[in-house]
Design an enzyme around this catalytic site. Structure first.
Site, PDB file in Angstrom:
ATOM      1  N   HIS A  20     152.865  68.994 -72.886  1.00 44.48           N
ATOM      2  CA  HIS A  20     151.858  69.474 -71.917  1.00 44.48           C
ATOM      3  C   HIS A  20     152.570  70.390 -70.924  1.00 44.48           C
ATOM      4  O   HIS A  20     153.467  69.953 -70.206  1.00 44.48           O
ATOM      5  CB  HIS A  20     151.208  68.302 -71.170  1.00 44.48           C
ATOM      6  CG  HIS A  20     150.438  67.389 -72.075  1.00 44.48           C
ATOM      7  ND1 HIS A  20     149.110  67.588 -72.397  1.00 44.48           N
ATOM      8  CD2 HIS A  20     150.811  66.277 -72.753  1.00 44.48           C
ATOM      9  CE1 HIS A  20     148.697  66.627 -73.222  1.00 44.48           C
ATOM     10  NE2 HIS A  20     149.718  65.818 -73.462  1.00 44.48           N
ATOM     11  N   LEU A  21     152.169  71.669 -70.909  1.00 42.41           N
ATOM     12  CA  LEU A  21     152.840  72.630 -70.022  1.00 42.41           C
ATOM     13  C   LEU A  21     152.007  73.010 -68.792  1.00 42.41           C
ATOM     14  O   LEU A  21     152.491  73.748 -67.943  1.00 42.41           O
ATOM     15  CB  LEU A  21     153.266  73.880 -70.803  1.00 42.41           C
ATOM     16  CG  LEU A  21     154.356  73.651 -71.863  1.00 42.41           C
ATOM     17  CD1 LEU A  21     154.775  74.973 -72.500  1.00 42.41           C
ATOM     18  CD2 LEU A  21     155.564  72.936 -71.280  1.00 42.41           C
ATOM     19  N   ARG A  22     150.785  72.550 -68.707  1.00 36.75           N
ATOM     20  CA  ARG A  22     149.969  72.664 -67.473  1.00 36.75           C
ATOM     21  C   ARG A  22     149.607  74.089 -67.059  1.00 36.75           C
ATOM     22  O   ARG A  22     149.095  74.276 -65.952  1.00 36.75           O
ATOM     23  CB  ARG A  22     150.667  71.972 -66.292  1.00 36.75           C
ATOM     24  CG  ARG A  22     151.107  70.547 -66.555  1.00 36.75           C
ATOM     25  CD  ARG A  22     149.986  69.637 -66.945  1.00 36.75           C
ATOM     26  NE  ARG A  22     150.392  68.232 -66.934  1.00 36.75           N
ATOM     27  CZ  ARG A  22     149.834  67.297 -67.712  1.00 36.75           C
ATOM     28  NH1 ARG A  22     148.874  67.617 -68.563  1.00 36.75           N
ATOM     29  NH2 ARG A  22     150.239  66.055 -67.639  1.00 36.75           N
ATOM     30  N   ASN A  52     144.846  70.437 -73.149  1.00 41.52           N
ATOM     31  CA  ASN A  52     144.139  69.935 -71.963  1.00 41.52           C
ATOM     32  C   ASN A  52     144.569  70.632 -70.674  1.00 41.52           C
ATOM     33  O   ASN A  52     144.899  69.994 -69.684  1.00 41.52           O
ATOM     34  CB  ASN A  52     144.279  68.412 -71.821  1.00 41.52           C
ATOM     35  CG  ASN A  52     145.715  67.953 -71.599  1.00 41.52           C
ATOM     36  OD1 ASN A  52     146.646  68.674 -71.913  1.00 41.52           O
ATOM     37  ND2 ASN A  52     145.885  66.765 -71.057  1.00 41.52           N
ATOM     38  N   ASP A 112     142.537  66.553 -77.505  1.00 42.78           N
ATOM     39  CA  ASP A 112     143.111  66.405 -76.180  1.00 42.78           C
ATOM     40  C   ASP A 112     142.693  67.653 -75.408  1.00 42.78           C
ATOM     41  O   ASP A 112     143.228  68.724 -75.601  1.00 42.78           O
ATOM     42  CB  ASP A 112     144.635  66.340 -76.320  1.00 42.78           C
ATOM     43  CG  ASP A 112     145.309  66.011 -75.016  1.00 42.78           C
ATOM     44  OD1 ASP A 112     144.643  66.019 -73.986  1.00 42.78           O
ATOM     45  OD2 ASP A 112     146.521  65.768 -75.055  1.00 42.78           O
ATOM     46  N   HIS A 139     144.386  62.236 -80.792  1.00 44.08           N
ATOM     47  CA  HIS A 139     145.251  61.532 -79.859  1.00 44.08           C
ATOM     48  C   HIS A 139     144.762  60.126 -79.479  1.00 44.08           C
ATOM     49  O   HIS A 139     145.393  59.458 -78.658  1.00 44.08           O
ATOM     50  CB  HIS A 139     145.655  62.409 -78.674  1.00 44.08           C
ATOM     51  CG  HIS A 139     144.705  62.452 -77.552  1.00 44.08           C
ATOM     52  ND1 HIS A 139     145.085  62.599 -76.252  1.00 44.08           N
ATOM     53  CD2 HIS A 139     143.376  62.360 -77.547  1.00 44.08           C
ATOM     54  CE1 HIS A 139     144.018  62.611 -75.488  1.00 44.08           C
ATOM     55  NE2 HIS A 139     142.972  62.466 -76.242  1.00 44.08           N
ATOM     56  N   ASN A 238     149.573  57.126 -71.261  1.00 42.10           N
ATOM     57  CA  ASN A 238     148.610  56.869 -72.333  1.00 42.10           C
ATOM     58  C   ASN A 238     149.176  57.355 -73.654  1.00 42.10           C
ATOM     59  O   ASN A 238     149.588  58.500 -73.727  1.00 42.10           O
ATOM     60  CB  ASN A 238     147.301  57.613 -72.074  1.00 42.10           C
ATOM     61  CG  ASN A 238     146.492  56.984 -70.972  1.00 42.10           C
ATOM     62  OD1 ASN A 238     146.650  55.824 -70.646  1.00 42.10           O
ATOM     63  ND2 ASN A 238     145.610  57.768 -70.388  1.00 42.10           N
ATOM     64  N   ASP A 265     155.238  64.204 -75.926  1.00 41.71           N
ATOM     65  CA  ASP A 265     154.103  64.011 -75.009  1.00 41.71           C
ATOM     66  C   ASP A 265     154.546  64.273 -73.564  1.00 41.71           C
ATOM     67  O   ASP A 265     154.073  63.617 -72.626  1.00 41.71           O
ATOM     68  CB  ASP A 265     153.471  62.625 -75.151  1.00 41.71           C
ATOM     69  CG  ASP A 265     152.055  62.589 -74.574  1.00 41.71           C
ATOM     70  OD1 ASP A 265     151.524  63.651 -74.211  1.00 41.71           O
ATOM     71  OD2 ASP A 265     151.484  61.482 -74.480  1.00 41.71           O
ATOM     72  N   HIS A 269     153.483  65.465 -63.876  1.00 44.63           N
ATOM     73  CA  HIS A 269     152.465  65.215 -62.866  1.00 44.63           C
ATOM     74  C   HIS A 269     153.065  65.371 -61.476  1.00 44.63           C
ATOM     75  O   HIS A 269     154.255  65.098 -61.271  1.00 44.63           O
ATOM     76  CB  HIS A 269     151.887  63.804 -63.006  1.00 44.63           C
ATOM     77  CG  HIS A 269     151.000  63.639 -64.201  1.00 44.63           C
ATOM     78  ND1 HIS A 269     149.798  64.293 -64.325  1.00 44.63           N
ATOM     79  CD2 HIS A 269     151.154  62.917 -65.331  1.00 44.63           C
ATOM     80  CE1 HIS A 269     149.236  63.963 -65.488  1.00 44.63           C
ATOM     81  NE2 HIS A 269     150.043  63.143 -66.125  1.00 44.63           N
TER      82      HIS A 269
HETATM   83  O1  DOR Z   1     149.981  59.877 -70.709  1.00 52.53           O
HETATM   84  C1  DOR Z   1     149.535  60.913 -71.152  1.00 52.53           C
HETATM   85  N1  DOR Z   1     149.347  61.991 -70.361  1.00 52.53           N
HETATM   86  N2  DOR Z   1     149.214  60.990 -72.435  1.00 52.53           N
HETATM   87  C2  DOR Z   1     148.628  62.092 -72.959  1.00 52.53           C
HETATM   88  O2  DOR Z   1     148.529  62.221 -74.148  1.00 52.53           O
HETATM   89  C3  DOR Z   1     148.125  63.149 -72.047  1.00 52.53           C
HETATM   90  C4  DOR Z   1     149.020  63.251 -70.912  1.00 52.53           C
HETATM   91  C5  DOR Z   1     148.636  64.210 -69.842  1.00 52.53           C
HETATM   92  O3  DOR Z   1     148.080  65.281 -70.140  1.00 52.53           O
HETATM   93  O4  DOR Z   1     148.948  63.929 -68.702  1.00 52.53           O
HETATM   94 ZN    ZN Z   2     147.327  61.714 -75.717  1.00 52.49          ZN
HETATM   95 ZN    ZN Z   3     149.518  64.204 -74.672  1.00 54.68          ZN
HETATM   96 ZN    ZN Z   4     140.688  62.125 -77.252  1.00 53.10          ZN
END
Ligand code: DOR
Ligand code: ZN
Ligand code: ZN
Ligand code: ZN
Length: 395
Positions: A20-22, A52, A112, A139, A238, A265, A269
Site C-alpha cells: 500500500h503506497l497511499r 485502496n 481491496d 483479500h 487485518n 501488505d 499509517h
Molecule cells: O491491515 C491492513 N491494512 N490490511 C490490509 O490488507 C489493508 C491495509 C491498509 O490499507 O491499511
Molecule cells: Zn487486505
Molecule cells: Zn493490504
Molecule cells: Zn474485500
C-alpha cells in the site's frame, strides 16, 4: 562499478504482490517516491500498489498515474493493482480491459478498494479475468459479510474483548472463491493467508485441481496473538495476528509450497492513527524494509527454507503468479539483471525513525534481525548500495 559481495547471498530482485503506497490520497503516510525507496532498501525491484487509494484505483486515470510516477522515481517498478468494481456498493465491474490496456498495464485486480460483497460479481470478475489474462486477488477481509462481528479468536484478543475478524471470515471467503474460480475456469489469488484453516483449504483446493495461489505476510510468520496483551494498536492489522498454531501452520505451508509466496501488505499509517485506542486505530504495519530479515529469521534460520527457497517465495513465484515476464526469474546468463544482495551476518536493530517510509511506526521497533539487504539492482542499475538508496543517476 565494483560491488564488494564477499560473504553475501545473491538473489533475484524481490517482487511484492501486495504493497500500500497511499498515493493518491494519503501522501502524509507514504508516497510512491518514499514507498519506492523503502521497497528498494528491502531488496525489491517490483511492487504491486494496492487499489485502496483515495480516489480508489478503479480507473485508468489512477492506475496510469501510479505506473508513470513509479517510473519517474525509477527505484522499483510500481505496478498498479486495479479495483474489481466501481462505486460504493460494488455492484458494477470496473473497466478492467481499459486499465489492463493502459500505460500502467494492470495485471492484477483486487477487492481491496471497493469491497466486493456479491458472489455473483466475483464470479463475473473471475470469468472476465481469464479472457483478459489478468489475475483476481481476494483479500478476504469482510467478516461482517460472512459471520458477523464477533471477537477476535485467540485467547488474548478474546480476553481483552477486541472486536472481530474470526478465522471463519477468512476461510469461508477462501472456500467460496476457490469454488467460484473452479466454476469460472479462472485463477484466484488469496491475499495475506493468516490461519491454519486457510492452509488446509489451499491443500484441498489444489487437490481438486483448482487454480488458486496464496501469499503470507512476514508479520503473520513472526508475530502472534500474544502481542495484543499490551493493547498497543501498533499490533492491529487485518487479518489479525493469530495464534502460535496458526503461525506454525503458515510457516510449514510456505515451506511446503502450499502457500506460494511472501507479500508484505506494507500498510503505512499516520502516528495518530496507530498510537491511539485499539478500537479506533487503523489496521496495518510497515513491511517492505523488514521483510527479508523476517523471512530469514522465521524460515531460513529454523531450517524450513534454504536460500533457493527464499528466491522462490520472494521473487520467482510472485512474478509467475502475476505474470511479470521481465522480473523474478532465476538468474540466468545473458539477462538484464534485477538482483538483490543479502548479507546473512549483518545483525541490525529496527528503528522506525530510520525507515524510508513517511510513516515511522512499526511493531518491529527494537527487534534485532540477523540479515540485511545491502545492494539492489534494477535492470542493471544500482538502486541501493551499502544499504543506502543510490541516487538515480547511479552514482
Ligand atoms: O491491515 C491492513 N491494512 N490490511 C490490509 O490488507 C489493508 C491495509 C491498509 O490499507 O491499511
Ligand atoms: Zn487486505
Ligand atoms: Zn493490504
Ligand atoms: Zn474485500
Amino acid at each position: 562499478e565494483i560491488v564488494d559481495a564477499r560473504g553475501q547471498i545473491l538473489l533475484p530482485g524481490f517482487v511484492d504482490m501486495h504493497t500500500h503506497l497511499r498515493e493518491p490520497g494519503r501522501e502524509d503516510t507514504e508516497t510512491i517516491e518514499s514507498g519506492s525507496a523503502a521497497a528498494a532498501l528491502g531488496g525489491y525491484t517490483a511492487v504491486f500498489a494496492m487499489a485502496n487509494t483515495d480516489p480508489v484505483a478503479d480507473s485508468v486515470v489512477v492506475t496510469d498515474h501510479v505506473w508513470r510516477r513509479g517510473q519517474e522515481v525509477g527505484l522499483v517498478d510500481v505496478h498498479p493493482v486495479g479495483a474489481i468494481t466501481v462505486g460504493l456498493k460494488g455492484k458494477q465491474l470496473a473497466e478492467m480491459a481499459t486499465m489492463a490496456a493502459g500505460i500502467g498495464r494492470v495485471k492484477m485486480f483486487s477487492d481491496d478498494g471497493h469491497c466486493v460483497d456479491d458472489p455473483l460479481i466475483m464470479r463475473r470478475a473471475l470469468e472476465y479475468s481469464s479472457s483478459l489474462g489478468v489475475l483476481i486477488a481476494q483479500h478476504a477481509e469482510e467478516p461482517r459479510l460472512t459471520v458477523g462481528a464477533v471477537a477476535h479468536e485467540g485467547p488474548t484478543a478474546a480476553r481483552l474483548g477486541l472486536a472481530g475478524w474470526p478465522r471463519a471470515a477468512e476461510e469461508s471467503i477462501v472456500a467460496r472463491d476457490a469454488l467460484l474460480a473452479r466454476d469460472a475456469g479462472a485463477r484466484v489469488h488469496i491475499c495475506h493467508a493468516s490461519t491454519a484453516g486457510t492452509v488446509e483449504l489451499m491443500k484441498w483446493a489444489r487437490g481438486q485441481g483448482i487454480s488458486i495461489t496464496a501469499e503470507v505476510t512476514p508479520h503473520h510468520l513472526l508475530l502472534d496473538d500474544s502481542r495484543l496483551e499490551t493493547y498497543d494498536a501498533i499490533n492491529k492489522v487485518n487479518p489479525p495476528l493469530r495464534e502460535k498454531s496458526d503461525v506454525d501452520a503458515l510457516r510449514k505451508g510456505l515451506a511446503d509450497g502450499v502457500i506460494d509466496c511472501v507479500a508484505t501488505d506494507h500498510a503505512p499509517h499516520a502516528e495518530q492513527d496507530k498510537c491511539c485506542e485499539f478500537s479506533i486505530a487503523r489496521p496495518g504495519m510497515l513491511g517492505l524494509e523488514t521483510a527479508l530479515a523476517i523471512i530469514v529469521d522465521t524460515m531460513v534460520t529454523p531450517g524450513l527454507l534454504d536460500w533457493r527457497g527464499v528466491a522462490r517465495v520472494m521473487s520467482e513465484r510472485p512474478a509467475q503468479i502475476v505474470g511479470l515476464s521481465d522480473q523474478g526469474r532465476p538468474i540466468e546468463v545473458g539477462e538484464i539483471a534485477n538482483l538483490t544482495l543479502v548479507d546473512p551476518n549483518a545483525s541490525w536493530t529496527v528503528s522506525g525513525k530510520k525507515l524510508a517510509s513517511v510513516a515511522h511506526n512499526t511493531p518491529f521497533e527494537d527487534m534485532t534481525f540477523s540479515s540485511k539487504v545491502t545492494t539492489t539492482v534494477l535492470r542493471g542499475q544500482i538502486t541501493v548500495r551499502g544499504g543506502v538508496v543510490a541516487n538515480r543517476a547511479g552514482e
